[in-house]
Design an enzyme around this catalytic site. Structure first.
Site, PDB file in Angstrom:
ATOM      1  CG  ASP A 187      -2.000  -7.519 -12.648  1.00  0.00           C
ATOM      2  OD1 ASP A 187      -1.703  -7.231 -13.824  1.00  0.00           O
ATOM      3  OD2 ASP A 187      -3.178  -7.595 -12.241  1.00  0.00           O
ATOM      4  CG  ASP A 209      -0.345  -0.336   2.516  1.00  0.00           C
ATOM      5  OD1 ASP A 209       0.835  -0.757   2.548  1.00  0.00           O
ATOM      6  OD2 ASP A 209      -1.021  -0.175   3.557  1.00  0.00           O
TER       7      ASP A 209
END
Ligand code: IPM
Ligand code: MG
Length: 363
Positions: free
Chosen positions: A246, A222
């Site tokens: 990804d 994050d």
């Protein structure tokens, strides 16, 4: 040398045609063979990754891949969806190391959604593990929840898992790549929550002892997502798992102005590789002749460098791409005032012209 050419769906055929055109003017000896993959392969052969396509890919030294997918296949059973072709190729060829560079070309600094000073000169290399993690982990499926507050309800589940050898080999790839750059690796994890990524962090740290000349730091995913838009230039090599990679690679791509500029390469232990643009099949613009072929052309350059051992030819393509950008040529995705808008084919032709012109000046 043999190249399997798999254009796939959507804009895949248009952009791969330009890359093939570029490869052909290099005066290198290789054989190219084309096959169906993705939705078009499902239409023609009943499977997104037909046996013959997989066989061709396995036999080739490298695969040049376009893109797969179209909304019209969204309702198919998962095993028949176009995306299964790329996942199947990755798994069957053991392409565990995915390189996704995010380079901001000087000429495109203003196409970025971030302030020019944040991205000018940006050069990040995201190394994404590509054959493990929650993408491939078993078991997965749907069932009746056996326990928990909603026991008895319908549920779906996937499994996130990594073995030590899988983490070790991708860590080695990252540290070795860092040695050719500014000797800095950021390993991205979610060790504060996930067992899999505490293990990831531990193993990457162990491997790092063999690379005392490379600086390693760790970052939660994050925070990495935030730092990528806050101070992207603080990154050099980023190594991470399949799913985080990804997501972060799309984010990093956008910093550079357009995902239409970014190549990618996926390699196995014997340097056999699959090269594809980082973007997808863009069915909304397919067939219009406006897609940016540069990511695919740059992927062909990566293929020459990493799988076909032709670094000089790779340099020629990359410098030709810079030339056409300096000439002010832009496809719609990177077009801005004061530059000349061109279509897919015209962009490919310009790269070809830049390559041949240089050859003539040199000789
Ligand atoms: C990518 C794509 C693929 C992935 C899809 C098409 C399966 O998003 O290459 O990043 O999730 O890996
Ligand atoms: Mg993706």
């Amino acid at each position: 040398m043999k190249i399997a050419v798999l254009p796939g769906d959507g804009i895949g055929t248009e952009i791969v045609a330009e890359a093939v055109k570029v490869l052909k003017v290099l005066d290198l000896k290789f054989e190219m063979e084309t096959a169906d993959v993705g939705g078009v392969a499902y239409d023609h052969h009943g499977h997104p990754l037909p046996e013959a396509t997989l066989k061709l890919a396995k036999e080739a030294d490298a695969v040049l891949f376009g893109a797969v997918g179209d909304w019209k296949y969204d309702k198919l059973e998962r095993q028949f969806r176009p995306e299964q072709a790329i996942l199947g190729l990755r798994k069957n060829l053991g392409l565990f190391a995915n390189f996704r560079p995010a380079i901001c070309y000087e000429q495109l600094t203003h196409a970025s959604s971030l302030k020019p000073e944040l991205v000018s000169g940006l050069d990040i290399l995201i190394i994404r593990e590509l054959t493990g993690d929650i993408y491939f982990g078993q078991p997965r499926g749907r069932r009746t929840a056996p326990d928990g507050p909603h026991a008895g309800a319908e549920e779906a589940f996937d499994t996130m898992r990594y073995t030590r050898p899988e983490i070790e080999r991708i860590a080695h790839v990252a540290f070795q790549a860092a040695r050719k750059r500014s000797r800095k690796v950021t390993s991205v994890d979610k060790a504060n929550v996930l067992e899999t990524f505490q293990f990831w962090k531990d193993v990457v740290t162990e491997v790092s002892q063999q690379y005392p000349d490379v600086k390693l730091d760790h970052m939660y995913v994050d925070n990495a997502a935030m730092q990528l838009v806050k101070s992207p230039k603080s990154f050099d090599v980023v190594v991470t798992g399949n799913m985080f990679g990804d997501i972060l690679s799309d984010e990093a791509a956008m910093l550079t102005g357009s995902i239409g500029m970014l190549p990618s390469g996926s390699m196995n232990a014997s340097s056999q590789g699959l090269y594809e643009p980082s973007h997808g099949s863009a069915p909304d613009i397919a067939g219009k002749g406006i897609a940016n072929p540069l990511a695919t052309i740059l992927s062909a350059a990566m293929m020459l460098r990493y799988s076909l051992n032709q670094p000089a030819a790779a340099d020629r393509i990359e410098s030709a791409v810079k030339d056409v950008l300096s000439q002010g040529l832009r496809t719609a995705d990177i077009h801005s005032e004061g530059t000349r808008k061109v279509g897919t084919r015209e962009m490919g032709d310009a790269v070809v012209a830049a390559i041949t012109k240089k050859t003539i000046t040199k000789s």
